[in-house]
Design a protein around this motif. Structure first.
Motif, PDB file in Angstrom:
ATOM      1  N   GLU A 117      51.220  49.373  34.196  1.00  9.76           N
ATOM      2  CA  GLU A 117      50.512  49.022  34.779  1.00  9.76           C
ATOM      3  C   GLU A 117      49.623  49.645  36.056  1.00  9.76           C
ATOM      4  O   GLU A 117      49.495  49.764  37.408  1.00  9.76           O
ATOM      5  CB  GLU A 117      50.362  48.165  34.834  1.00  9.76           C
ATOM      6  CG  GLU A 117      50.390  47.279  33.819  1.00  9.76           C
ATOM      7  CD  GLU A 117      49.312  47.345  33.167  1.00  9.76           C
ATOM      8  OE1 GLU A 117      48.217  47.050  33.464  1.00  9.76           O
ATOM      9  OE2 GLU A 117      49.038  47.578  31.325  1.00  9.76           O
ATOM     10  N   SER A 149      47.980  40.210  36.930  1.00  9.96           N
ATOM     11  CA  SER A 149      46.904  40.059  36.982  1.00  9.96           C
ATOM     12  C   SER A 149      46.911  39.999  38.706  1.00  9.96           C
ATOM     13  O   SER A 149      45.468  40.197  38.581  1.00  9.96           O
ATOM     14  CB  SER A 149      46.306  38.325  36.183  1.00  9.96           C
ATOM     15  OG  SER A 149      46.721  38.978  34.863  1.00  9.96           O
ATOM     16  N   TRP A 150      47.695  38.817  39.124  1.00 10.92           N
ATOM     17  CA  TRP A 150      47.565  38.565  40.458  1.00 10.92           C
ATOM     18  C   TRP A 150      47.600  39.645  41.282  1.00 10.92           C
ATOM     19  O   TRP A 150      46.407  39.967  42.491  1.00 10.92           O
ATOM     20  CB  TRP A 150      48.419  37.739  40.459  1.00 10.92           C
ATOM     21  CG  TRP A 150      48.572  37.156  41.929  1.00 10.92           C
ATOM     22  CD1 TRP A 150      47.688  36.533  42.640  1.00 10.92           C
ATOM     23  CD2 TRP A 150      49.325  37.915  43.195  1.00 10.92           C
ATOM     24  NE1 TRP A 150      48.466  35.696  44.057  1.00 10.92           N
ATOM     25  CE2 TRP A 150      48.827  36.872  44.479  1.00 10.92           C
ATOM     26  CE3 TRP A 150      50.090  38.736  43.387  1.00 10.92           C
ATOM     27  CZ2 TRP A 150      49.065  37.239  45.789  1.00 10.92           C
ATOM     28  CZ3 TRP A 150      49.976  39.200  44.609  1.00 10.92           C
ATOM     29  CH2 TRP A 150      49.654  38.440  46.191  1.00 10.92           C
ATOM     30  N   LYS A 152      46.914  42.897  40.139  1.00  7.02           N
ATOM     31  CA  LYS A 152      45.209  43.432  40.381  1.00  7.02           C
ATOM     32  C   LYS A 152      44.260  42.622  41.140  1.00  7.02           C
ATOM     33  O   LYS A 152      43.479  43.376  41.835  1.00  7.02           O
ATOM     34  CB  LYS A 152      44.782  43.531  38.916  1.00  7.02           C
ATOM     35  CG  LYS A 152      45.676  44.920  38.266  1.00  7.02           C
ATOM     36  CD  LYS A 152      45.372  44.844  36.576  1.00  7.02           C
ATOM     37  CE  LYS A 152      46.185  45.900  36.218  1.00  7.02           C
ATOM     38  NZ  LYS A 152      45.536  45.563  34.283  1.00  7.02           N
ATOM     39  N   ASN A 153      44.327  41.792  40.817  1.00  9.48           N
ATOM     40  CA  ASN A 153      43.683  40.858  41.816  1.00  9.48           C
ATOM     41  C   ASN A 153      43.415  41.140  43.264  1.00  9.48           C
ATOM     42  O   ASN A 153      42.057  40.832  44.122  1.00  9.48           O
ATOM     43  CB  ASN A 153      43.487  38.758  41.262  1.00  9.48           C
ATOM     44  CG  ASN A 153      42.489  38.111  41.673  1.00  9.48           C
ATOM     45  OD1 ASN A 153      40.862  38.774  41.560  1.00  9.48           O
ATOM     46  ND2 ASN A 153      42.572  37.465  42.629  1.00  9.48           N
ATOM     47  N   GLN A 154      44.861  40.783  43.769  1.00 13.17           N
ATOM     48  CA  GLN A 154      44.981  41.434  45.314  1.00 13.17           C
ATOM     49  C   GLN A 154      44.715  42.765  45.838  1.00 13.17           C
ATOM     50  O   GLN A 154      45.091  43.377  46.606  1.00 13.17           O
ATOM     51  CB  GLN A 154      46.122  41.067  45.196  1.00 13.17           C
ATOM     52  CG  GLN A 154      46.155  39.774  45.400  1.00 13.17           C
ATOM     53  CD  GLN A 154      45.895  38.782  46.292  1.00 13.17           C
ATOM     54  OE1 GLN A 154      45.262  39.069  47.416  1.00 13.17           O
ATOM     55  NE2 GLN A 154      45.102  37.692  45.505  1.00 13.17           N
ATOM     56  N   ASN A 155      44.358  43.581  44.468  1.00 10.17           N
ATOM     57  CA  ASN A 155      44.176  45.544  44.979  1.00 10.17           C
ATOM     58  C   ASN A 155      45.245  45.860  45.443  1.00 10.17           C
ATOM     59  O   ASN A 155      45.087  46.244  46.316  1.00 10.17           O
ATOM     60  CB  ASN A 155      42.705  45.708  45.753  1.00 10.17           C
ATOM     61  CG  ASN A 155      41.811  45.661  44.729  1.00 10.17           C
ATOM     62  OD1 ASN A 155      41.286  45.721  43.769  1.00 10.17           O
ATOM     63  ND2 ASN A 155      40.290  44.507  45.439  1.00 10.17           N
ATOM     64  N   THR A 156      46.857  45.449  44.855  1.00  4.12           N
ATOM     65  CA  THR A 156      48.100  45.996  45.820  1.00  4.12           C
ATOM     66  C   THR A 156      49.200  46.372  43.877  1.00  4.12           C
ATOM     67  O   THR A 156      48.174  45.847  43.298  1.00  4.12           O
ATOM     68  CB  THR A 156      48.601  44.771  46.530  1.00  4.12           C
ATOM     69  OG1 THR A 156      49.722  46.019  47.060  1.00  4.12           O
ATOM     70  CG2 THR A 156      48.818  43.422  45.689  1.00  4.12           C
ATOM     71  N   ASP A 157      49.340  47.553  44.629  1.00  5.94           N
ATOM     72  CA  ASP A 157      50.647  48.078  43.645  1.00  5.94           C
ATOM     73  C   ASP A 157      51.766  48.362  43.387  1.00  5.94           C
ATOM     74  O   ASP A 157      52.737  48.981  43.257  1.00  5.94           O
ATOM     75  CB  ASP A 157      50.303  49.712  43.337  1.00  5.94           C
ATOM     76  CG  ASP A 157      50.364  50.374  44.756  1.00  5.94           C
ATOM     77  OD1 ASP A 157      50.686  50.122  45.191  1.00  5.94           O
ATOM     78  OD2 ASP A 157      49.587  51.290  44.132  1.00  5.94           O
TER      79      ASP A 157
END
Length: 191
Positions: A117, A149-150, A152-157
């Motif tokens: 991901e 999911s969390w 991606k929701n926070q826009n962090t990798d």
């Protein structure tokens, strides 16, 4: 299978008999899937050799090895290679040995799954997930999906951004007998 399965599970060796297995393969419900999946757990632990022989003979004639709609899985939790019926089952079935994954294998699987991901996770962080969820792959997968999911929701990798409260608490096994015993001894903290 895209339409799902009509599932029958036999997990009590005292109740295994040819009629029940035959009925589960032959009977179809009007609203159920047309593909049968029969799971027979610990078949070789059954003590009734005559019934084992009848079931094996039926399965040999039934020829589910080439069937597209009936599938039978023998799920054994112990070594069956010394059982007298083992060679007979091998004649009519394919064998797949699946052993539990080691902690290192699970951690590598976690890293691979999360990395797919495009999220960075360190080996220490993968170990932390394993410690929380144990070797339960279903629970691990759910935990990983929740974390992904969390993130991606926070826009962090970066996995390091996941706060502790997002991850599940370490699971403990409930044992009713130990609980009752602790209550009887008036040991409230243990109970």
């Amino acid at each position: 299978h895209p339409d799902g399965y009509n599932l029958s599970v036999f997990d009590d060796t005292a109740l295994y008999n040819l009629n029940k297995i035959r009925d589960s393969l032959k009977n179809y419900s009007l609203f159920s899937a047309k593909v049968k999946l029969v799971i027979i757990k610990d078949f070789f632990q059954q003590k009734n050799s005559a019934e084992k022989e009848k079931i094996i003979a039926f399965l040999k004639n039934f020829n589910c090895k080439i069937s597209k709609t009936e599938h039978i899985i023998f799920f054994e939790t112990s070594d069956i290679s010394k059982d007298q019926f083992y060679p007979k089952i091998k004649e009519i079935a394919s064998e797949k040995l699946c052993s539990a994954l080691s902690n290192i294998q699970i951690e590598k699987w976690i890293i691979k799954k999360i990395s797919q991901e495009k999220i960075f996770i360190s080996p220490q962080e993968a170990k932390k997930i394993t410690e929380i969820s144990g070797k339960n792959l279903w629970q691990l997968n759910n935990e990983i999906e929740k974390i992904i999911s969390w993130l991606k929701n926070q826009n962090t990798d970066a996995f390091s951004a996941v706060p502790n409260e997002i991850m599940a608490k370490k699971q403990s096994e409930n044992n009713i007998f130990n609980t009752i015993e602790a209550i009887a001894k008036k040991d409230a903290p243990l109970a």
